[in-house]
Design a protein around this motif. Structure first.
Motif, PDB file in Angstrom:
ATOM      1  N   VAL A  19       0.842  -1.209   0.000  1.00  0.00           N
ATOM      2  CA  VAL A  19       0.000   0.000   0.000  1.00  0.00           C
ATOM      3  C   VAL A  19       0.872   1.251   0.000  1.00  0.00           C
ATOM      4  O   VAL A  19       0.653   2.177  -0.795  1.00  0.00           O
ATOM      5  CB  VAL A  19      -0.969  -0.003   1.200  1.00  0.00           C
ATOM      6  N   ILE A  20       1.858   1.287   0.863  1.00  0.00           N
ATOM      7  CA  ILE A  20       2.732   2.472   0.937  1.00  0.00           C
ATOM      8  C   ILE A  20       3.493   2.660  -0.371  1.00  0.00           C
ATOM      9  O   ILE A  20       3.574   3.777  -0.896  1.00  0.00           O
ATOM     10  CB  ILE A  20       3.689   2.382   2.140  1.00  0.00           C
ATOM     11  N   GLU A  21       4.021   1.566  -0.921  1.00  0.00           N
ATOM     12  CA  GLU A  21       4.755   1.680  -2.185  1.00  0.00           C
ATOM     13  C   GLU A  21       3.844   2.129  -3.323  1.00  0.00           C
ATOM     14  O   GLU A  21       4.251   2.925  -4.172  1.00  0.00           O
ATOM     15  CB  GLU A  21       5.426   0.348  -2.525  1.00  0.00           C
ATOM     16  N   GLU A  22       2.593   1.641  -3.341  1.00  0.00           N
ATOM     17  CA  GLU A  22       1.650   2.058  -4.380  1.00  0.00           C
ATOM     18  C   GLU A  22       1.300   3.533  -4.236  1.00  0.00           C
ATOM     19  O   GLU A  22       1.219   4.268  -5.224  1.00  0.00           O
ATOM     20  CB  GLU A  22       0.398   1.187  -4.356  1.00  0.00           C
ATOM     21  N   LEU A  23       1.070   3.981  -3.017  1.00  0.00           N
ATOM     22  CA  LEU A  23       0.781   5.402  -2.795  1.00  0.00           C
ATOM     23  C   LEU A  23       1.958   6.263  -3.241  1.00  0.00           C
ATOM     24  O   LEU A  23       1.775   7.296  -3.891  1.00  0.00           O
ATOM     25  CB  LEU A  23       0.456   5.660  -1.326  1.00  0.00           C
ATOM     26  N   GLU A  24       3.170   5.840  -2.915  1.00  0.00           N
ATOM     27  CA  GLU A  24       4.364   6.586  -3.326  1.00  0.00           C
ATOM     28  C   GLU A  24       4.511   6.580  -4.846  1.00  0.00           C
ATOM     29  O   GLU A  24       4.901   7.581  -5.443  1.00  0.00           O
ATOM     30  CB  GLU A  24       5.609   6.026  -2.645  1.00  0.00           C
ATOM     31  N   ARG A  25       4.181   5.455  -5.493  1.00  0.00           N
ATOM     32  CA  ARG A  25       4.245   5.373  -6.953  1.00  0.00           C
ATOM     33  C   ARG A  25       3.254   6.350  -7.574  1.00  0.00           C
ATOM     34  O   ARG A  25       3.599   7.097  -8.496  1.00  0.00           O
ATOM     35  CB  ARG A  25       3.932   3.945  -7.428  1.00  0.00           C
ATOM     36  N   ASP A  52      -8.690   1.889  -7.017  1.00  0.00           N
ATOM     37  CA  ASP A  52      -8.672   0.629  -7.752  1.00  0.00           C
ATOM     38  C   ASP A  52      -7.263   0.029  -7.761  1.00  0.00           C
ATOM     39  O   ASP A  52      -7.079  -1.167  -7.507  1.00  0.00           O
ATOM     40  CB  ASP A  52      -9.159   0.820  -9.191  1.00  0.00           C
ATOM     41  N   ALA A  53      -6.263   0.852  -8.048  1.00  0.00           N
ATOM     42  CA  ALA A  53      -4.878   0.369  -8.062  1.00  0.00           C
ATOM     43  C   ALA A  53      -4.435  -0.055  -6.669  1.00  0.00           C
ATOM     44  O   ALA A  53      -3.730  -1.053  -6.512  1.00  0.00           O
ATOM     45  CB  ALA A  53      -3.951   1.451  -8.605  1.00  0.00           C
ATOM     46  N   LEU A  54      -4.862   0.683  -5.666  1.00  0.00           N
ATOM     47  CA  LEU A  54      -4.514   0.362  -4.285  1.00  0.00           C
ATOM     48  C   LEU A  54      -5.113  -0.977  -3.868  1.00  0.00           C
ATOM     49  O   LEU A  54      -4.439  -1.807  -3.255  1.00  0.00           O
ATOM     50  CB  LEU A  54      -5.006   1.487  -3.374  1.00  0.00           C
ATOM     51  N   VAL A  55      -6.356  -1.207  -4.231  1.00  0.00           N
ATOM     52  CA  VAL A  55      -7.014  -2.480  -3.904  1.00  0.00           C
ATOM     53  C   VAL A  55      -6.318  -3.634  -4.612  1.00  0.00           C
ATOM     54  O   VAL A  55      -6.148  -4.711  -4.032  1.00  0.00           O
ATOM     55  CB  VAL A  55      -8.517  -2.419  -4.266  1.00  0.00           C
ATOM     56  N   MET A  56      -5.912  -3.429  -5.852  1.00  0.00           N
ATOM     57  CA  MET A  56      -5.202  -4.489  -6.576  1.00  0.00           C
ATOM     58  C   MET A  56      -3.927  -4.897  -5.854  1.00  0.00           C
ATOM     59  O   MET A  56      -3.580  -6.077  -5.810  1.00  0.00           O
ATOM     60  CB  MET A  56      -4.886  -4.047  -8.011  1.00  0.00           C
ATOM     61  N   VAL A  57      -3.234  -3.933  -5.257  1.00  0.00           N
ATOM     62  CA  VAL A  57      -2.012  -4.244  -4.500  1.00  0.00           C
ATOM     63  C   VAL A  57      -2.355  -5.103  -3.288  1.00  0.00           C
ATOM     64  O   VAL A  57      -1.677  -6.091  -3.007  1.00  0.00           O
ATOM     65  CB  VAL A  57      -1.296  -2.941  -4.062  1.00  0.00           C
ATOM     66  N   VAL A  58      -3.413  -4.748  -2.572  1.00  0.00           N
ATOM     67  CA  VAL A  58      -3.806  -5.508  -1.387  1.00  0.00           C
ATOM     68  C   VAL A  58      -4.248  -6.915  -1.778  1.00  0.00           C
ATOM     69  O   VAL A  58      -3.846  -7.900  -1.156  1.00  0.00           O
ATOM     70  CB  VAL A  58      -4.920  -4.769  -0.602  1.00  0.00           C
ATOM     71  N   VAL A  59      -5.062  -7.021  -2.819  1.00  0.00           N
ATOM     72  CA  VAL A  59      -5.506  -8.342  -3.289  1.00  0.00           C
ATOM     73  C   VAL A  59      -4.313  -9.176  -3.712  1.00  0.00           C
ATOM     74  O   VAL A  59      -4.233 -10.370  -3.415  1.00  0.00           O
ATOM     75  CB  VAL A  59      -6.547  -8.189  -4.424  1.00  0.00           C
ATOM     76  N   GLY A  60      -3.373  -8.559  -4.388  1.00  0.00           N
ATOM     77  CA  GLY A  60      -2.160  -9.270  -4.809  1.00  0.00           C
ATOM     78  C   GLY A  60      -1.369  -9.773  -3.621  1.00  0.00           C
ATOM     79  O   GLY A  60      -0.862 -10.904  -3.624  1.00  0.00           O
TER      80      GLY A  60
END
Length: 66
Positions: A19-25, A52-60
């Protein structure tokens, strides 16, 4: 300690990191709309987030993905 409790720690850590890495991206991709910074053990987020992108990271992370 039950196996379920032992297995939650790595999964939780992966999800938090993801989540943190996705937010930073997202912030790096569009710094005028999103700012992310870390202070101590906290992460401060200000702006628009692509949920949507954040949820994909969590699901992954839950599925065992990278």
């Amino acid at each position: 300690m039950s196996p379920a409790v032992v297995n939650e720690q790595p999964l939780e850590a992966k999800a938090i990191t993801g989540v943190i890495e996705e937010l930073e991206r997202q912030a790096a991709e569009n710094p005028s709309k999103l700012k992310v910074r870390r202070e101590g053990g906290k992460t401060i987020v200000n702006g628009e987030v692509d949920v949507d992108a954040l949820v994909m990271v969590v699901v992954g992370a839950m599925a065992g993905g990278p």
